[in-house]
Write an enzyme that holds these catalytic residues in place. Structure first.
Site, PDB file in Angstrom:
ATOM      1  N   GLU A 164     -10.736  36.347   3.415  1.00 32.95           N
ATOM      2  CA  GLU A 164     -10.928  34.904   3.528  1.00 32.95           C
ATOM      3  C   GLU A 164     -11.893  34.591   4.680  1.00 32.95           C
ATOM      4  OE1 GLU A 164      -6.615  33.616   1.632  1.00 32.95           O
ATOM      5  OE2 GLU A 164      -6.750  34.044   3.747  1.00 32.95           O
ATOM      6  N   LYS A 199     -18.328  52.136   0.326  1.00 36.58           N
ATOM      7  CA  LYS A 199     -18.120  51.579   1.661  1.00 36.58           C
ATOM      8  C   LYS A 199     -16.686  51.902   2.048  1.00 36.58           C
ATOM      9  CE  LYS A 199     -18.393  47.180   4.182  1.00 36.58           C
ATOM     10  NZ  LYS A 199     -17.483  47.640   5.169  1.00 36.58           N
ATOM     11  N   ARG A 211     -17.223  52.157  17.649  1.00 35.20           N
ATOM     12  CA  ARG A 211     -18.363  51.259  17.588  1.00 35.20           C
ATOM     13  C   ARG A 211     -18.348  50.276  18.759  1.00 35.20           C
ATOM     14  NH1 ARG A 211     -18.788  46.440  14.488  1.00 35.20           N
ATOM     15  NH2 ARG A 211     -20.942  45.730  14.587  1.00 35.20           N
ATOM     16  N   GLU A 253     -17.319  57.318   9.501  1.00 35.90           N
ATOM     17  CA  GLU A 253     -16.131  56.490   9.363  1.00 35.90           C
ATOM     18  C   GLU A 253     -14.891  57.384   9.458  1.00 35.90           C
ATOM     19  OE1 GLU A 253     -17.325  53.466   8.908  1.00 35.90           O
ATOM     20  OE2 GLU A 253     -15.587  52.262   8.323  1.00 35.90           O
ATOM     21  N   LYS A 311     -28.527  51.015   0.544  1.00 34.57           N
ATOM     22  CA  LYS A 311     -29.540  51.109   1.594  1.00 34.57           C
ATOM     23  C   LYS A 311     -30.899  51.368   0.974  1.00 34.57           C
ATOM     24  CE  LYS A 311     -26.424  53.468   4.737  1.00 34.57           C
ATOM     25  NZ  LYS A 311     -26.234  54.694   5.491  1.00 34.57           N
ATOM     26  N   LYS A 328     -19.424  43.745  -1.570  1.00 33.72           N
ATOM     27  CA  LYS A 328     -17.964  43.760  -1.442  1.00 33.72           C
ATOM     28  C   LYS A 328     -17.303  43.576  -2.801  1.00 33.72           C
ATOM     29  CE  LYS A 328     -16.864  43.289   3.007  1.00 33.72           C
ATOM     30  NZ  LYS A 328     -15.762  43.068   3.662  1.00 33.72           N
ATOM     31  N   CYS A 378      27.137  42.177  -3.371  1.00 33.83           N
ATOM     32  CA  CYS A 378      26.239  42.448  -4.497  1.00 33.83           C
ATOM     33  C   CYS A 378      26.149  41.213  -5.385  1.00 33.83           C
ATOM     34  CB  CYS A 378      26.772  43.632  -5.296  1.00 33.83           C
ATOM     35  SG  CYS A 378      25.864  43.891  -6.826  1.00 33.83           S
ATOM     36  N   CYS A 403      24.873  48.740  -3.134  1.00 29.20           N
ATOM     37  CA  CYS A 403      26.107  48.297  -3.766  1.00 29.20           C
ATOM     38  C   CYS A 403      26.883  49.574  -4.055  1.00 29.20           C
ATOM     39  CB  CYS A 403      25.807  47.555  -5.067  1.00 29.20           C
ATOM     40  SG  CYS A 403      27.294  47.340  -6.071  1.00 29.20           S
ATOM     41  N   CYS A 443      29.391  48.585 -11.148  1.00 29.05           N
ATOM     42  CA  CYS A 443      28.589  47.362 -11.076  1.00 29.05           C
ATOM     43  C   CYS A 443      27.742  47.282 -12.345  1.00 29.05           C
ATOM     44  CB  CYS A 443      27.678  47.424  -9.841  1.00 29.05           C
ATOM     45  SG  CYS A 443      26.407  46.160  -9.851  1.00 29.05           S
TER      46      CYS A 443
HETATM   47  S1  IVH Z   1     -24.056  52.310   6.705  1.00 29.72           S
HETATM   48  C1  IVH Z   1     -26.896  50.121   9.785  1.00 29.72           C
HETATM   49  N1  IVH Z   1     -22.422  53.414   5.002  1.00 29.72           N
HETATM   50  O1  IVH Z   1     -19.027  49.281   7.021  1.00 29.72           O
HETATM   51  C2  IVH Z   1     -25.790  50.169   8.804  1.00 29.72           C
HETATM   52  N2  IVH Z   1     -21.543  51.882   6.578  1.00 29.72           N
HETATM   53  O2  IVH Z   1     -19.538  46.341   7.131  1.00 29.72           O
HETATM   54  C3  IVH Z   1     -25.004  51.397   8.928  1.00 29.72           C
HETATM   55  N3  IVH Z   1     -19.116  51.573   6.428  1.00 29.72           N
HETATM   56  O3  IVH Z   1     -19.961  49.022  10.360  1.00 29.72           O
HETATM   57  C4  IVH Z   1     -23.796  51.366   8.101  1.00 29.72           C
HETATM   58  N4  IVH Z   1     -18.811  52.971   4.768  1.00 29.72           N
HETATM   59  O4  IVH Z   1     -18.506  51.017   9.737  1.00 29.72           O
HETATM   60  C5  IVH Z   1     -22.546  52.561   6.027  1.00 29.72           C
HETATM   61  N5  IVH Z   1     -21.092  54.501   3.453  1.00 29.72           N
HETATM   62  C6  IVH Z   1     -21.219  53.649   4.489  1.00 29.72           C
HETATM   63  C7  IVH Z   1     -20.120  52.974   5.041  1.00 29.72           C
HETATM   64  C8  IVH Z   1     -20.320  52.081   6.095  1.00 29.72           C
HETATM   65  C9  IVH Z   1     -18.226  52.142   5.614  1.00 29.72           C
HETATM   66  C10 IVH Z   1     -18.758  50.580   7.473  1.00 29.72           C
HETATM   67  C11 IVH Z   1     -19.485  50.744   8.757  1.00 29.72           C
HETATM   68  C12 IVH Z   1     -20.104  49.409   9.049  1.00 29.72           C
HETATM   69  C13 IVH Z   1     -19.362  48.497   8.139  1.00 29.72           C
HETATM   70  C14 IVH Z   1     -20.266  47.349   7.756  1.00 29.72           C
END
Ligand code: IVH
Length: 753
Positions: A35, A116, A137, A178, A294, A318, A412, A430, A435
Site C-alpha cells: 500500500e 526480484k 545497504r 540479497e 536491467k 512488481k 468446546c 477438546c 465430541c
Molecule cells: S538490481 C542499481 N537485482 O530490490 C539496482 N536488485 O527494490 C541494483 N533486489 O535494493 C539492484 N533482487 O535489494 C537487483 N535480482 C535483483 C534483485 C534486486 C532483489 C532488491 C535490491 C534492491 C531492491 C530494489
C-alpha cells in the site's frame, strides 16, 4: 488543473511522511508495504509529469535506511541505488520510451530479466580474492558492518574464484546481492521454534534481517541463510560490457547467482515472459516480489544515469501484492480430529492477488496472544499460492480503542467439554473423544484416500450415519449391515451394495495403512512404515506403549520427592527438573545406549540438594523405562516426540476400545509375513553406518530377508556393526561395547554361508 495536482502532491507527501514516521520511528505501520508502494508510485508519477510541483522535501527525495546502532558503519565504494517500480506493462513501455529519448535513435535495447528476491541487500568486498568486508545497504551511502556475520553464510565464498580454473581473482571486486531464507529453511526454522514451544516467525524477510544483524555471529551461523549475488558495484581489473557478461563472470567466480536470469532481445520478449514468471512464483525455492529488468549494455546504462536514488537503466516490475490490510470482524472456531482448536479470522472481504479473501487462519491462540491480535483490529493478511491465507499481524496504529482481546473459549463449541492446554503445548484441545465434531473429522480422515480409502463414504454419508446412530467411531463402519442402510434417505440397493463392498475391501488394507488411518499425531505413511517394519502386529505396538506408560508412571512416582520445591530463579535446577518431568523425551534418548546409567544420572542430579537419597531408586526406574522404550526409541527416524504421541494414543481407553472392536470386526492388524530368502542371520541384530555400495535401505532389506534385524543404535545386544565409507560415531560406540565391526563384503559373506 495544476492546482489540483499541487493539492494531490501535497496530500501524498504528507501521507507518506506520516507513514514513514509510523514505520521507522513508532514501529507501528498502519499500511502494508504494498500500500505504501502504491502511494509512493502515484507521487513519483505526478512529480515526473509535473516537475514544477515536486518539492524539495518530498518523500521521493529520501533514501530508505536499515542502519542500526549495533554495528560500526562502512562507507560503500559507490552509492547503493534502489529501483523504481513498475506495476503493469504500460509502466514498462513508458519507462523504455523515456530511456529512448536519452539515447541515440539507433540504440538497440536488450534486457536482462531476473527474479526480484525478497530479502535484504548486502554489499560484499573482495581484495585479491579474499572477502574483507560486508555491509548492509544502510542508507545507500553507509551500511552496517556485518562482515563476521556474512562470513557464516555458506553460499558466500570467503575466497574467489572458488575454482581457480575458472579465472583469476581481480585486485578488487565489490558485489551486491540479497540475503534471504529459502522457503524450506524458513519452514524448518519455524518447526524448530514450534518444537521448543516458541512462537513462529511470521515474516521471512524480517527474520532474515534479524538473523543477519545478530551481535554474536554464532547466532547468525545457526540460521540457514542463503545469499544470491546479482551485480558488481565496483572493481579493479574486471573488464565487462554488459549485465549478462557480469552474471557469467560472477558465476565463474563461484558466487551463488540466480540461474533463472534471461537475456531478452527487446521489451516485447520481456512482456511475453512476465506471466510465466508470475505463474512460477510459488514453485521457486525463494520468495520473490517481482522481476528486475536491467538494460543489458553497461555503456547504455551509464549514458542513462540516475534520477535521485534510482538508476534509469533498471526497474522493478512488481507482482500484485500478496498482502493487504482489512478489518477482523469475527472469529470462527474449528475442532480437528485430534481435538485441536483452531481459530479462524472472519474478515471484511479484501482483494488479494486476484482473489477475494474473507477468512484467514490465525494459527493458534498462543500466536494470537503473541501478536496481540484483537477483535475489530485492522490486520494484515497474506495470501500466497496454494497456502491458506493467514493473518500476519495487527495494524496497531489503526486502533481506536473499540478493539477487544481474543481469548480461547473455555469450553468446546461443539460438545461443551472444558478445553485443556497440555503442558508446553501452544494449542488448546477438546479432550472429549466423543465430541461430534472430532468424531466427524476423525471419520472423514479415516475413510479418505491414502488412509482406509473407503469409496462411497463422503462427508455427507458419514454425517447421515452418525445422525442415525449407525456409527459412533471408526470401528463401527466395519459392522454396518445392509438393512439399516437401506432405510436411510437416498440409499438405494446398488449404493448400499457398493458401500459394503468397499468396506469389506478396506478390512484387508496393509497394517501400515491401517496405522496411518488412525490419525495419530505425526504418524503419516512414512512413520507408519517404520513402525510396521519393527512391530509385527497392532497388539505388539500396544504392548510396547503400555509398558512404556507403566514405566513412565513409576518413574514419575520415584522422581516426585525431587520435584517438590522447584526454585524459580535457578536455571540449572529448573533444567534438571524439566528433564525429570519429561523423562521420555528428555532422558531416555540420552541414556538409550548408556552403560554407566548410574554415574551419568548422579552427575545430572548433583545440583539437586536431596538427590543422593533417591539415586538408587531413580536409576532403577530409569533403567526400566529405558528398557521399555528401546523398541520404539531405537527405530531410526522416530523422534522422541513421536514416541510420546504413540504412547499417549495407544494408552488411551477410548482408542483401545476402538482398536479392539476393529480387530473383532476383522480389520487386518498384522504385518505381512516378509518372504525370507534365507534364515542365516536369524536372531542377529545389525546396525548399519556409513555409505555402502547400494542404498542402506537395500542392505537392510537384505538382512531382513535373511532373518536378521536392523536397528538404529548400537547396544550390547547388537551382533554386528556394518561400516561403509565414512562411518559415524556408531563405530566408536561398537568398539566401546565390544561389538564386532564388519565390512559390507563381510556381511555378504555371512549371508552366503
Ligand atoms: S538490481 C542499481 N537485482 O530490490 C539496482 N536488485 O527494490 C541494483 N533486489 O535494493 C539492484 N533482487 O535489494 C537487483 N535480482 C535483483 C534483485 C534486486 C532483489 C532488491 C535490491 C534492491 C531492491 C530494489
Amino acid at each position: 488543473m495544476s492546482q489540483d495536482i499541487q493539492k494531490r502532491v501535497a496530500e501524498l507527501s504528507a501521507e507518506l511522511h506520516h507513514h514513514i514516521y509510523l514505520y521507522h520511528v513508532r514501529n507501528e505501520p498502519v499500511i502494508t508495504d504494498a500500500e505504501y508502494d502504491r502511494l509512493f508510485h502515484e507521487l513519483q508519477e505526478l512529480e515526473a509529469r509535473h516537475p514544477e510541483c515536486a518539492r524539495a522535501d518530498s518523500p521521493t527525495q529520501r533514501v530508505g535506511s536499515d542502519l542500526s546502532g549495533d554495528f560500526p558503519k562502512l562507507r560503500h565504494p559507490a552509492p547503493i541505488l534502489s529501483l523504481s517500480n513498475a506495476f503493469d506493462e504500460g509502466d514498462l513501455v513508458n519507462w523504455e520510451e523515456r530511456n529512448r529519448r536519452m539515447l541515440p535513435a539507433s540504440a538497440q535495447l536488450q534486457y536482462v530479466l531476473q527474479p526480484k528476491l525478497d530479502g535484504l541487500a548486502i554489499v560484499i568486498s573482495y581484495e585479491e580474492g579474499v572477502l574483507v568486508r560486508a555491509a548492509t545497504r544502510g542508507n545507500g551511502e553507509f551500511g552496517d558492518d556485518v562482515t563476521a556475520n556474512v562470513k557464516t553464510i555458506r553460499s558466500v565464498p570467503l575466497r574467489i574464484p572458488v575454482n581457480p580454473e575458472r579465472g583469476a581473482a581481480p585486485g578488487r571486486l565489490v558485489v551486491r546481492g540479497e540475503i534471504l531464507f529459502h522457503k524450506e529453511a524458513f519452514l524448518e526454522l519455524n518447526r524448530e521454534q514450534e518444537a521448543q514451544g516458541l512462537p513462529a516467525y511470521v515474516n521471512a524477510r524480517n527474520t532474515a534481517s534479524g538473523s543477519l544483524k545478530q551481535k554474536d555471529s554464532r547466532e547468525t551461523a545457526k540460521r540457514k541463510l542463503t545469499a544470491y549475488i546479482y551485480a558488481i558495484v565496483d572493481d579493479d581489473g574486471v573488464d565487462l560490457g554488459s549485465e549478462w557478461e557480469a552474471l557469467h563472470f560472477l558465476r565463474d567466480m563461484g558466487f551463488n547467482v540466480i540461474t533463472e536470469a534471461a537475456l531478452c532481445v527487446d521489451l516485447a520478449e520481456v512482456a511475453r515472459r512476465l506471466p510465466d514468471w508470475e505463474a512460477r512464483r510459488d514453485d521457486l525455492p525463494f520468495e520473490i516480489d517481482g522481476m528486475v529488468l536491467k538494460v543489458n549494455s553497461f555503456s547504455q546504462a551509464s549514458e542513462l544515469g540516475a534520477v535521485g536514488k534510482d538508476p534509469r537503466g533498471a526497474i522493478a516490475y512488481k507482482f500484485p501484492a500478496e498482502e493487504a490490510s482489512t478489518r477482523l470482524v469475527g472469529l470462527t472456531i474449528g475442532v480437528g480430529r485430534t481435538g485441536k482448536v483452531t481459530p479462524t479470522a472472519q474478515l471484511e472481504p479484501v482483494f488479494i492477488g486476484g482473489v477475494t479473501v474473507s477468512n484467514a487462519s490465525l494459527h493458534n491462540y498462543e500466536q494470537v496472544a503473541a501478536l496481540d491480535i484483537r477483535q475489530g483490529d485492522r490486520v494484515i493478511v497474506k495470501r500466497s499460492g496454494d497456502v491458506i491465507p493467514y493473518v500476519i499481524g495487527p495494524v496497531v496504529g489503526a486502533r481506536d480503542g473499540s478493539e477487544s482481546a481474543i481469548r480461547p473459549p473455555e469450553t468446546c463449541p461443539f460438545c461443551g467439554t472444558k478445553l485443556i492446554q497440555p503442558a508446553g503445548a501452544v494449542d488448546w484441545f477438546c479432550p472429549n473423544p466423543k465430541c461430534p465434531e472430532r468424531v466427524m473429522r476423525t471419520l472423514e480422515f479415516f475413510v479418505s484416500r491414502g488412509a482406509m480409502d473407503i469409496e462411497g463414504m463422503g462427508p455427507q454419508t458419514i454425517a447421515a450415519l452418525i445422525e442415525d446412530g449407525l456409527i459412533e467411531d471408526e470401528a463401527d463402519i466395519f459392522i454396518l449391515e445392509a438393512e439399516p442402510l437401506l432405510a436411510l434417505e437416498g440409499f438405494a440397493e446398488k449404493k448400499v451394495e457398493n458401500l459394503l463392498a468397499s468396506i469389506a475391501a478396506a478390512k484387508t488394507r496393509s497394517f501400515a495403512q491401517v496405522l496411518t488411518s488412525l490419525g495419530i499425531d505425526g504418524i503419516g505413511s512414512t512413520v507408519a512404515g517404520l513402525l510396521t517394519d519393527n512391530f509385527s502386529s497392532m497388539q505388539d505396538l500396544l504392548n510396547a506403549a503400555t509398558s512404556i506408560q507403566a514405566a513412565s508412571e513409576s518413574f514419575a512416582q520415584t522422581a516426585e520427592p525431587l520435584l517438590a520445591d522447584e526454585p524459580r530463579d535457578d536455571a540449572a535446577i529448573s533444567k534438571i527438573i524439566f528433564r525429570l518431568r519429561h523423562p521420555l523425551t528428555e532422558l531416555v534418548p540420552r541414556y538409550l545406549d548408556a552403560t554407566d546409567l548410574g554415574d551419568r544420572l548422579a552427575r545430572l542430579l548433583k545440583p539437586l540438594p536431596s538427590s543422593a537419597d533417591h539415586l538408587g531408586a531413580l536409576e532403577n526406574a530409569l533403567g526400566v523405562l529405558v528398557a521399555a522404550s528401546r523398541p520404539l526409541h531405537s527405530i531410526e527416524g522416530l523422534g522422541p516426540v513421536l514416541v510420546e504421541n504413540i504412547v499417549a494414543w495407544f494408552t488411551d481407553d477410548h482408542n483401545q476400545r476402538v482398536l479392539a472392536k476393529m480387530l473383532e470386526a476383522g480389520v487386518n492388524m498384522r504385518a505381512e509375513e516378509k518372504a525370507l530368502s534365507g534364515s542365516g542371520l536369524a536372531g542377529q541384530t545389525f546396525v548399519l553406518t556409513g555409505a555402502m555400495s547400494v542404498p542402506r535401505g537395500e542392505i537392510k532389506a537384505l538382512v531382513e530377508a535373511n532373518g536378521g534385524k536392523v536397528t538404529g543404535s548400537v547396544s550390547k545386544k547388537t551382533s554386528y556393526v556394518v561400516a561403509g565409507d565414512a562411518p559415524g560415531s556408531k563405530v566408536d560406540k561398537a568398539v566401546k561395547n565390544k561389538v564386532p565391526v564388519i565390512s559390507e563384503e563381510a556381511l555378504r559373506a555371512l549371508i552366503a554361508l
